[in-house]
Design a protein around this motif. Structure first.
Motif, PDB file in Angstrom:
ATOM      1  N   ASP A  42      42.353 -56.577  -1.080  1.00  0.00           N
ATOM      2  CA  ASP A  42      43.309 -57.430  -1.790  1.00  0.00           C
ATOM      3  C   ASP A  42      43.131 -57.385  -3.307  1.00  0.00           C
ATOM      4  OD1 ASP A  42      44.385 -58.174   0.625  1.00  0.00           O
ATOM      5  OD2 ASP A  42      43.313 -60.088   0.747  1.00  0.00           O
ATOM      6  N   ASP A  43      41.967 -56.921  -3.755  1.00  0.00           N
ATOM      7  CA  ASP A  43      41.669 -56.885  -5.186  1.00  0.00           C
ATOM      8  C   ASP A  43      41.693 -55.474  -5.770  1.00  0.00           C
ATOM      9  OD1 ASP A  43      41.214 -59.686  -5.177  1.00  0.00           O
ATOM     10  OD2 ASP A  43      39.182 -59.355  -4.406  1.00  0.00           O
ATOM     11  N   ILE A  44      42.013 -54.494  -4.924  1.00  0.00           N
ATOM     12  CA  ILE A  44      42.002 -53.101  -5.378  1.00  0.00           C
ATOM     13  C   ILE A  44      42.988 -52.877  -6.517  1.00  0.00           C
ATOM     14  CG2 ILE A  44      42.784 -50.795  -4.675  1.00  0.00           C
ATOM     15  CD1 ILE A  44      40.050 -51.001  -3.794  1.00  0.00           C
ATOM     16  N   ALA A  45      44.173 -53.459  -6.425  1.00  0.00           N
ATOM     17  CA  ALA A  45      45.186 -53.232  -7.458  1.00  0.00           C
ATOM     18  C   ALA A  45      44.693 -53.715  -8.817  1.00  0.00           C
ATOM     19  CB  ALA A  45      46.493 -53.929  -7.080  1.00  0.00           C
ATOM     20  N   ALA A  46      44.120 -54.923  -8.864  1.00  0.00           N
ATOM     21  CA  ALA A  46      43.639 -55.467 -10.132  1.00  0.00           C
ATOM     22  C   ALA A  46      42.510 -54.606 -10.686  1.00  0.00           C
ATOM     23  CB  ALA A  46      43.165 -56.905  -9.934  1.00  0.00           C
ATOM     24  N   ALA A  47      41.594 -54.146  -9.827  1.00  0.00           N
ATOM     25  CA  ALA A  47      40.494 -53.300 -10.284  1.00  0.00           C
ATOM     26  C   ALA A  47      41.027 -51.968 -10.811  1.00  0.00           C
ATOM     27  CB  ALA A  47      39.506 -53.069  -9.150  1.00  0.00           C
ATOM     28  N   THR A  48      42.062 -51.447 -10.153  1.00  0.00           N
ATOM     29  CA  THR A  48      42.655 -50.184 -10.602  1.00  0.00           C
ATOM     30  C   THR A  48      43.303 -50.344 -11.967  1.00  0.00           C
ATOM     31  OG1 THR A  48      43.041 -49.519  -8.293  1.00  0.00           O
ATOM     32  CG2 THR A  48      44.296 -48.368  -9.996  1.00  0.00           C
ATOM     33  N   ILE A  49      44.009 -51.435 -12.178  1.00  0.00           N
ATOM     34  CA  ILE A  49      44.625 -51.700 -13.485  1.00  0.00           C
ATOM     35  C   ILE A  49      43.555 -51.781 -14.566  1.00  0.00           C
ATOM     36  CG2 ILE A  49      45.905 -53.420 -14.819  1.00  0.00           C
ATOM     37  CD1 ILE A  49      47.402 -54.084 -12.186  1.00  0.00           C
ATOM     38  N   ASP A  50      42.469 -52.484 -14.288  1.00  0.00           N
ATOM     39  CA  ASP A  50      41.371 -52.580 -15.255  1.00  0.00           C
ATOM     40  C   ASP A  50      40.819 -51.195 -15.583  1.00  0.00           C
ATOM     41  OD1 ASP A  50      41.638 -55.325 -15.272  1.00  0.00           O
ATOM     42  OD2 ASP A  50      39.959 -55.683 -13.903  1.00  0.00           O
ATOM     43  N   LEU A  51      40.651 -50.382 -14.557  1.00  0.00           N
ATOM     44  CA  LEU A  51      40.063 -49.058 -14.753  1.00  0.00           C
ATOM     45  C   LEU A  51      41.000 -48.167 -15.563  1.00  0.00           C
ATOM     46  CD1 LEU A  51      37.668 -47.251 -14.146  1.00  0.00           C
ATOM     47  CD2 LEU A  51      38.675 -46.720 -11.926  1.00  0.00           C
ATOM     48  N   LEU A  52      42.288 -48.228 -15.280  1.00  0.00           N
ATOM     49  CA  LEU A  52      43.253 -47.422 -16.032  1.00  0.00           C
ATOM     50  C   LEU A  52      43.261 -47.793 -17.514  1.00  0.00           C
ATOM     51  CD1 LEU A  52      46.260 -47.385 -13.528  1.00  0.00           C
ATOM     52  CD2 LEU A  52      44.835 -45.429 -14.170  1.00  0.00           C
ATOM     53  N   GLY A  53      42.943 -49.047 -17.820  1.00  0.00           N
ATOM     54  CA  GLY A  53      42.986 -49.498 -19.198  1.00  0.00           C
ATOM     55  C   GLY A  53      41.679 -49.391 -19.953  1.00  0.00           C
ATOM     56  N   ASP A  54      40.648 -48.823 -19.329  1.00  0.00           N
ATOM     57  CA  ASP A  54      39.327 -48.797 -19.958  1.00  0.00           C
ATOM     58  C   ASP A  54      38.752 -47.383 -19.891  1.00  0.00           C
ATOM     59  OD1 ASP A  54      36.672 -49.135 -20.730  1.00  0.00           O
ATOM     60  OD2 ASP A  54      36.478 -51.092 -19.757  1.00  0.00           O
ATOM     61  N   GLN A  55      38.998 -46.593 -20.926  1.00  0.00           N
ATOM     62  CA  GLN A  55      38.528 -45.209 -20.933  1.00  0.00           C
ATOM     63  C   GLN A  55      37.004 -45.133 -20.903  1.00  0.00           C
ATOM     64  OE1 GLN A  55      40.156 -42.774 -24.035  1.00  0.00           O
ATOM     65  NE2 GLN A  55      38.754 -41.062 -23.655  1.00  0.00           N
ATOM     66  N   GLY A  56      36.339 -46.045 -21.594  1.00  0.00           N
ATOM     67  CA  GLY A  56      34.879 -46.039 -21.594  1.00  0.00           C
ATOM     68  C   GLY A  56      34.315 -46.244 -20.199  1.00  0.00           C
ATOM     69  N   LEU A  57      34.911 -47.148 -19.431  1.00  0.00           N
ATOM     70  CA  LEU A  57      34.473 -47.388 -18.056  1.00  0.00           C
ATOM     71  C   LEU A  57      34.729 -46.155 -17.201  1.00  0.00           C
ATOM     72  CD1 LEU A  57      33.395 -49.186 -15.815  1.00  0.00           C
ATOM     73  CD2 LEU A  57      35.705 -50.171 -15.586  1.00  0.00           C
ATOM     74  N   ARG A  58      35.897 -45.535 -17.385  1.00  0.00           N
ATOM     75  CA  ARG A  58      36.188 -44.330 -16.601  1.00  0.00           C
ATOM     76  C   ARG A  58      35.155 -43.236 -16.883  1.00  0.00           C
ATOM     77  NH1 ARG A  58      41.414 -45.281 -18.492  1.00  0.00           N
ATOM     78  NH2 ARG A  58      41.480 -43.284 -19.640  1.00  0.00           N
ATOM     79  N   GLU A  59      34.800 -43.067 -18.139  1.00  0.00           N
ATOM     80  CA  GLU A  59      33.812 -42.035 -18.484  1.00  0.00           C
ATOM     81  C   GLU A  59      32.442 -42.367 -17.915  1.00  0.00           C
ATOM     82  OE1 GLU A  59      34.019 -41.823 -22.711  1.00  0.00           O
ATOM     83  OE2 GLU A  59      35.902 -40.673 -22.729  1.00  0.00           O
ATOM     84  N   ARG A  60      32.075 -43.646 -17.926  1.00  0.00           N
ATOM     85  CA  ARG A  60      30.783 -44.042 -17.375  1.00  0.00           C
ATOM     86  C   ARG A  60      30.740 -43.817 -15.866  1.00  0.00           C
ATOM     87  NH1 ARG A  60      30.627 -48.846 -19.207  1.00  0.00           N
ATOM     88  NH2 ARG A  60      30.932 -50.163 -17.359  1.00  0.00           N
ATOM     89  N   LEU A  61      31.814 -44.172 -15.166  1.00  0.00           N
ATOM     90  CA  LEU A  61      31.863 -43.957 -13.717  1.00  0.00           C
ATOM     91  C   LEU A  61      31.861 -42.466 -13.388  1.00  0.00           C
ATOM     92  CD1 LEU A  61      34.466 -46.634 -12.535  1.00  0.00           C
ATOM     93  CD2 LEU A  61      31.970 -46.790 -12.519  1.00  0.00           C
ATOM     94  N   SER A  62      32.549 -41.673 -14.195  1.00  0.00           N
ATOM     95  CA  SER A  62      32.577 -40.233 -13.971  1.00  0.00           C
ATOM     96  C   SER A  62      31.176 -39.639 -14.042  1.00  0.00           C
ATOM     97  CB  SER A  62      33.488 -39.564 -15.005  1.00  0.00           C
ATOM     98  OG  SER A  62      33.469 -38.164 -14.870  1.00  0.00           O
ATOM     99  N   ARG A  63      30.429 -39.984 -15.083  1.00  0.00           N
ATOM    100  CA  ARG A  63      29.063 -39.467 -15.220  1.00  0.00           C
ATOM    101  C   ARG A  63      28.158 -40.006 -14.125  1.00  0.00           C
ATOM    102  NH1 ARG A  63      30.171 -40.887 -20.627  1.00  0.00           N
ATOM    103  NH2 ARG A  63      28.907 -42.779 -20.358  1.00  0.00           N
ATOM    104  N   GLY A  64      28.292 -41.302 -13.841  1.00  0.00           N
ATOM    105  CA  GLY A  64      27.415 -41.913 -12.843  1.00  0.00           C
ATOM    106  C   GLY A  64      27.675 -41.406 -11.445  1.00  0.00           C
ATOM    107  N   GLY A  65      28.939 -41.154 -11.115  1.00  0.00           N
ATOM    108  CA  GLY A  65      29.269 -40.632  -9.791  1.00  0.00           C
ATOM    109  C   GLY A  65      28.692 -39.257  -9.573  1.00  0.00           C
ATOM    110  N   ARG A  66      28.849 -38.376 -10.534  1.00  0.00           N
ATOM    111  CA  ARG A  66      28.307 -37.022 -10.407  1.00  0.00           C
ATOM    112  C   ARG A  66      26.788 -37.044 -10.329  1.00  0.00           C
ATOM    113  NH1 ARG A  66      29.268 -31.856  -8.603  1.00  0.00           N
ATOM    114  NH2 ARG A  66      27.638 -30.527  -9.462  1.00  0.00           N
TER     115      ARG A  66
END
Length: 394
Positions: free
Chosen positions: A343-367
């Motif tokens: 039920d909260d996936i949409a809100a989390a996705t919106i946050d992620l789309l709006g935060d390039q720094g978070l996306r880059e951190r998750l990208s490095r951390g996932g790999r």
């Protein structure tokens, strides 16, 4: 060097059928390390007989047997009659041809260990090799899968769950080891049968194939990958198309959704629009994982470890997923993935789309997570250690 008899519920190919990945990769890794492996496997697709050359190099000997139809009365008889739970002869087994093939191989060849892959399809052959080192890998607990489906209101799952729990109490009990791919599966099986000698060995990833690429990602593309013959993937696709994407587009009107994978049903194909792409089966999912902005995995039903999530993390695409989607994956919330209930996936996705720094951190951390914990070489080494322990104990 060890010689292994592998008795499997399915062949090791094609790899888009996720439960075949582990057989293909484990056999490849072990054969490269000098193991001699003979394969006896059930099959249920006509194409299976045409694809043997895809894995012939991993095995000394291969035989496939068409999986016979099974009726509910046969399962019920095994629950009621304790003496029928494990087959005592070829005629009392689900697949007499497979019984006879196992007996012939054990009579004619020396094996260090017998490895069964599957659960209800293969467990019953245990009496044939009871005195030899053995291990069974049921891949996941079917009771855990049904438990999650029942929680989503599936009445069929609710009816089947007590019967499957009874099977999982006795199926694996006599084996030297039982291997599952997530702690959630282990915990459920131990709750049903505390005497199990159980190990958790997760799947791996082809690190050279699934790796970050020097490509510019799309500005606002949501991606989900799955085989849509599998009901949980259909449910996730429906959640994405009907709930997540409309909310995301309220904040980001340019957002679009890609649903990639084989066998989309007609209702899913009908959702195609300027905002939703339904690709069907593709030769390679890596280009999609390399270009999309975020990987969104709202699974509400399932069990085991999700290969699609491992692949996404390995490719460095930022991931937002439900807790169930991350079962068996040691993802740290906010470091290697965002975790949110459906039920909260949409809100989390919106946050992620709006935060390039978070996306880059998750990208490095996932790999980094995949490189450190989820290679097929690591999986094969875990099985080698397990094989040694079992053989030495006998």
């Amino acid at each position: 060097m060890k010689t292994i008899l592998l008795v499997s519920r399915c062949p090791p190919y094609p790899l888009h059928l996720g439960d075949r990945l582990i057989i293909w990769h484990l056999s490849r890794e072990l054969s490269q390390r000098g193991y001699v492996i003979d394969l006896l496997a059930l099959y249920n697709r006509d194409e299976d007989l045409e694809q043997v050359d895809s894995y012939r190099a991993f095995f000394r000997h291969i035989e496939l047997f068409q999986e016979p139809a099974r009726d509910s009365l046969a399962y019920l008889r095994r629950l009621i009659d304790r003496s029928a739970r494990f087959a005592a002869s070829a005629e009392r087994s689900f697949c007499p041809d497979l019984w006879r093939a196992i007996a012939d191989r054990l009579d004619g060849y020396e094996y260090d260990l017998v490895h069964c892959f599957g659960s209800v399809s293969v467990y019953e052959y245990f009496p044939l090799f009871a005195g030899r080192p053995n291990v069974i890998t049921p891949y996941e607990s079917h009771a855990l899968y049904l438990q999650s489906a029942a929680a989503q209101g599936d009445w069929r799952a609710r009816l089947r769950l007590p019967l499957v729990r009874r099977f999982e109490r006795f199926m694996f009990a006599p084996f030297d080891r039982t291997v599952v791919i997530s702690a959630a599966d282990r915990d459920l099986l131990l709750g049903l049968q505390p005497a199990l000698n159980i190990e958790v060995i997760p799947n791996g990833i082809e690190l050279s194939r699934f790796r970050p690429q020097e490509l510019a990602r799309d500005p606002c593309t949501l991606l989900f990958v799955g085989n849509y013959e599998y009901a949980p993937n259909q449910d996730a696709a429906r959640v994405l198309a009907e709930q997540v994407l409309p909310h995301v587009r309220q904040a980001r009107p340019e957002a679009r959704l890609q649903l990639v994978g084989a066998n989309p049903p007609a209702w899913l194909r009908a959702l195609e629009s300027d905002a939703i792409e339904v690709s069907g089966r593709v030769p390679d999912v890596a280009p999609y994982l390399a270009r999309a902005t975020v990987f969104v995995c709202p699974l509400r039903v399932g069990a085991g470890l999700k290969n699609k999530v491992l692949e996404a993390l390995a490719m460095g695409i930022p991931v937002v997923a439900t807790p169930l989607s991350l079962d068996g994956i040691n993802a740290r919330p906010g470091e290697s993935a965002l975790v949110a209930e459906a039920d909260d996936i949409a809100a989390a996705t919106i946050d992620l789309l709006g935060d390039q720094g978070l996306r880059e951190r998750l990208s490095r951390g996932g790999r980094a997570l995949i490189e450190s914990q989820y290679s097929w070489a690591r999986t094969a080494s875990s099985y080698e250690r397990l094989y040694d322990e079992i053989c030495q104990a006998k």
